[in-house]
Scaffold this active site. Sequence first.
Site, mmCIF file in Angstrom:
data_model
loop_
_atom_site.group_PDB
_atom_site.id
_atom_site.type_symbol
_atom_site.label_atom_id
_atom_site.label_comp_id
_atom_site.label_asym_id
_atom_site.label_seq_id
_atom_site.Cartn_x
_atom_site.Cartn_y
_atom_site.Cartn_z
ATOM 1 N N ASN A 110 0.710 -1.150 0.066
ATOM 2 C CA ASN A 110 0.076 0.088 0.028
ATOM 3 C C ASN A 110 0.858 1.209 0.105
ATOM 4 O O ASN A 110 1.945 1.310 0.518
ATOM 5 C CB ASN A 110 -0.950 0.008 1.225
ATOM 6 N N PHE A 114 -1.583 8.071 4.438
ATOM 7 C CA PHE A 114 -2.192 8.815 5.503
ATOM 8 C C PHE A 114 -3.651 9.363 4.955
ATOM 9 O O PHE A 114 -3.878 10.478 5.413
ATOM 10 C CB PHE A 114 -1.488 9.829 6.279
ATOM 11 N N SER A 172 5.480 5.008 8.507
ATOM 12 C CA SER A 172 4.955 4.855 7.296
ATOM 13 C C SER A 172 5.891 5.229 6.440
ATOM 14 O O SER A 172 6.418 6.157 6.324
ATOM 15 C CB SER A 172 3.583 5.765 7.209
ATOM 16 N N ASN A 174 5.026 5.822 3.291
ATOM 17 C CA ASN A 174 4.412 6.687 2.219
ATOM 18 C C ASN A 174 4.065 8.258 2.543
ATOM 19 O O ASN A 174 3.391 8.623 1.555
ATOM 20 C CB ASN A 174 2.860 5.949 2.292
ATOM 21 N N THR A 175 4.720 8.570 3.511
ATOM 22 C CA THR A 175 4.702 10.183 3.756
ATOM 23 C C THR A 175 6.112 10.500 3.702
ATOM 24 O O THR A 175 7.091 10.282 4.680
ATOM 25 C CB THR A 175 4.092 10.530 5.044
ATOM 26 N N LYS A 214 5.401 3.133 17.067
ATOM 27 C CA LYS A 214 5.461 2.300 15.928
ATOM 28 C C LYS A 214 6.462 2.542 14.997
ATOM 29 O O LYS A 214 6.693 3.395 14.378
ATOM 30 C CB LYS A 214 4.161 2.291 15.242
ATOM 31 N N ASN A 243 5.800 -1.772 11.355
ATOM 32 C CA ASN A 243 4.973 -1.204 10.419
ATOM 33 C C ASN A 243 5.508 -2.086 8.879
ATOM 34 O O ASN A 243 6.118 -3.162 8.908
ATOM 35 C CB ASN A 243 5.258 0.349 10.066
HETATM 36 C C1 LIG Z 1 -3.762 -0.984 3.602
HETATM 37 C C2 LIG Z 1 -3.019 -0.707 4.886
HETATM 38 C C3 LIG Z 1 -2.923 0.598 5.356
HETATM 39 C C4 LIG Z 1 -2.386 0.753 6.478
HETATM 40 N N1 LIG Z 1 -2.318 1.871 7.311
HETATM 41 C C5 LIG Z 1 -1.526 2.101 8.213
HETATM 42 C C6 LIG Z 1 -1.785 3.388 9.127
HETATM 43 O O1 LIG Z 1 -2.363 4.253 8.797
HETATM 44 N N2 LIG Z 1 -1.082 3.462 10.251
HETATM 45 C C7 LIG Z 1 -0.297 2.679 10.537
HETATM 46 O O2 LIG Z 1 0.409 2.627 11.868
HETATM 47 N N3 LIG Z 1 0.031 1.283 9.930
HETATM 48 C C8 LIG Z 1 -0.556 1.014 8.814
HETATM 49 N N4 LIG Z 1 -0.556 0.185 8.165
HETATM 50 C C9 LIG Z 1 0.323 -1.039 8.824
HETATM 51 C C10 LIG Z 1 -0.425 -2.090 9.525
HETATM 52 O O3 LIG Z 1 -0.979 -1.650 10.883
HETATM 53 C C11 LIG Z 1 0.752 -2.996 9.927
HETATM 54 O O4 LIG Z 1 2.089 -2.559 10.720
HETATM 55 C C12 LIG Z 1 1.447 -3.757 8.744
HETATM 56 O O5 LIG Z 1 0.560 -3.951 7.568
HETATM 57 C C13 LIG Z 1 1.948 -5.147 9.212
HETATM 58 O O6 LIG Z 1 0.911 -5.913 9.677
HETATM 59 P P1 LIG Z 1 0.188 -7.207 8.888
HETATM 60 O O7 LIG Z 1 1.402 -7.714 8.013
HETATM 61 O O8 LIG Z 1 -0.503 -7.690 9.827
HETATM 62 O O9 LIG Z 1 -0.607 -6.298 7.905
HETATM 63 C C14 LIG Z 1 -1.368 -0.297 6.942
HETATM 64 C C15 LIG Z 1 -1.454 -1.595 6.544
HETATM 65 C C16 LIG Z 1 -2.057 -1.705 5.478
HETATM 66 C C17 LIG Z 1 -1.942 -3.215 4.487
#
Ligand SMILES: Cc1cc2nc3c(=O)[nH]c(=O)nc-3n(C[C@H](O)[C@H](O)[C@H](O)COP(=O)(O)O)c2cc1C
Length: 361
Positions: A110, A114, A172, A174-175, A214, A243
């Site tokens: 992704n 934000f 993140s 992405n910022t 985080k 993350n």
């Molecule tokens: C579509 C998407 C959006 C995410 N948005 C955020 C976010 O806004 N803030 C954040 O701290 N982590 C965000 N994450 C990261 C997840 O919270 C997590 O740390 C990461 O995906 C690893 O866990 P997973 O493999 O179970 O998804 C996002 C992940 C995905 C897939």
Amino acid sequence: MSLFVWLGRNALFALDPETAHGLSIAALRSGLPVCPKPAADPRLKISLAGLDFPNPLGMAAGYDKNAEVPEALLKLGFGFSEIGTVTPKAQPGNPRPRIFRLVEDEGVINRLGFNNEGHEAAFRRLAAIRGNGIIGVNIGANKDSLDRIADYVTGIRRFYSVARYFTANISSPNTPGLRDLQARESLSALLGAVLAARDDEAVRAGGKIPVLLKIAPDLTEEGMDDIAAEVLAHGLDGLIVSNTTLSRDGLKDQIQAKEAGGLSGKPVFERSTTVLAKMRKRVGPALPIIGVGGVSSAETALEKIRAGADLVQLYSCMVYEGPGLPGKVVSGLSTLLDRERVNSIRDLRDTKLDYWADRPM
Ligand SMILES: Cc1cc2nc3c(=O)[nH]c(=O)nc-3n(C[C@H](O)[C@H](O)[C@H](O)COP(=O)(O)O)c2cc1C
């Protein structure tokens, strides 16, 4: 997996991932029962940072960015849910498409950036909640912010009356420039400001809300040393590891792998679990750590706990397994405890700490 979930999954996978995500939020918001909640198991209870978690599995940030369905998520079996990332002002994020499924790898990339409705919208929804479940608030900075640290401070102050814990998300990818806040001097300034705001609000409210940080899984050994030193020096309440990753190692899908953004799901499990154990070794046994990245089953959730996590979160594997996954993981943990003959899941923490901490990055 039930036929229902398979039919649902195939139909959802015919849609663009962001549209499918919107539909799943709408289904949860409708209030119709989606899946039965797993039976409560006292052996899964965890008391941590002043909070009593009914079980160690939480919904990770990013699914419910705008606090639309935090209680519906608890009804699926999660022991806690984290909303956000929220930024002070609403912002649209990056242009679509910006979420990609790597089906063969059971991964997700992704680059949302934000996208969220801003503090006020999320605050209004959280303030209307009457239940007592544990809902954390994940705070971040606007892309065009001239003072990013001030955005985190604003988040602490705005949500102090409704958050059960805070997550300062500086990881993140992405910022642009956000991860630079993980560098030692910037991190020190951020933690100093955020904790000063928290302490100030605590006097007013008569209680301290825990603040977690985080972090990314893309860190050098020195980077991890610096973060651990600052976290301990400032007396932060805990870490969330991790993350999404910028790495594309070991992927089968070489087409979607070329998309820019953070990779999550099964492909990030090893890396995030290794960083989790390495951070546990650095910060010692007392600091709360939430392990996240690639949790897809009770076994992988328990592996995070064995690697040093107190609690675990997931997001991406629910895209593949459906809304029954949290219930399956939680009841699967109970079965694993039967097998291990322990009275508390806490007894299994760190039982594979060395195995994970000694792995190369
Ligand atoms: C579509 C998407 C959006 C995410 N948005 C955020 C976010 O806004 N803030 C954040 O701290 N982590 C965000 N994450 C990261 C997840 O919270 C997590 O740390 C990461 O995906 C690893 O866990 P997973 O493999 O179970 O998804 C996002 C992940 C995905 C897939």
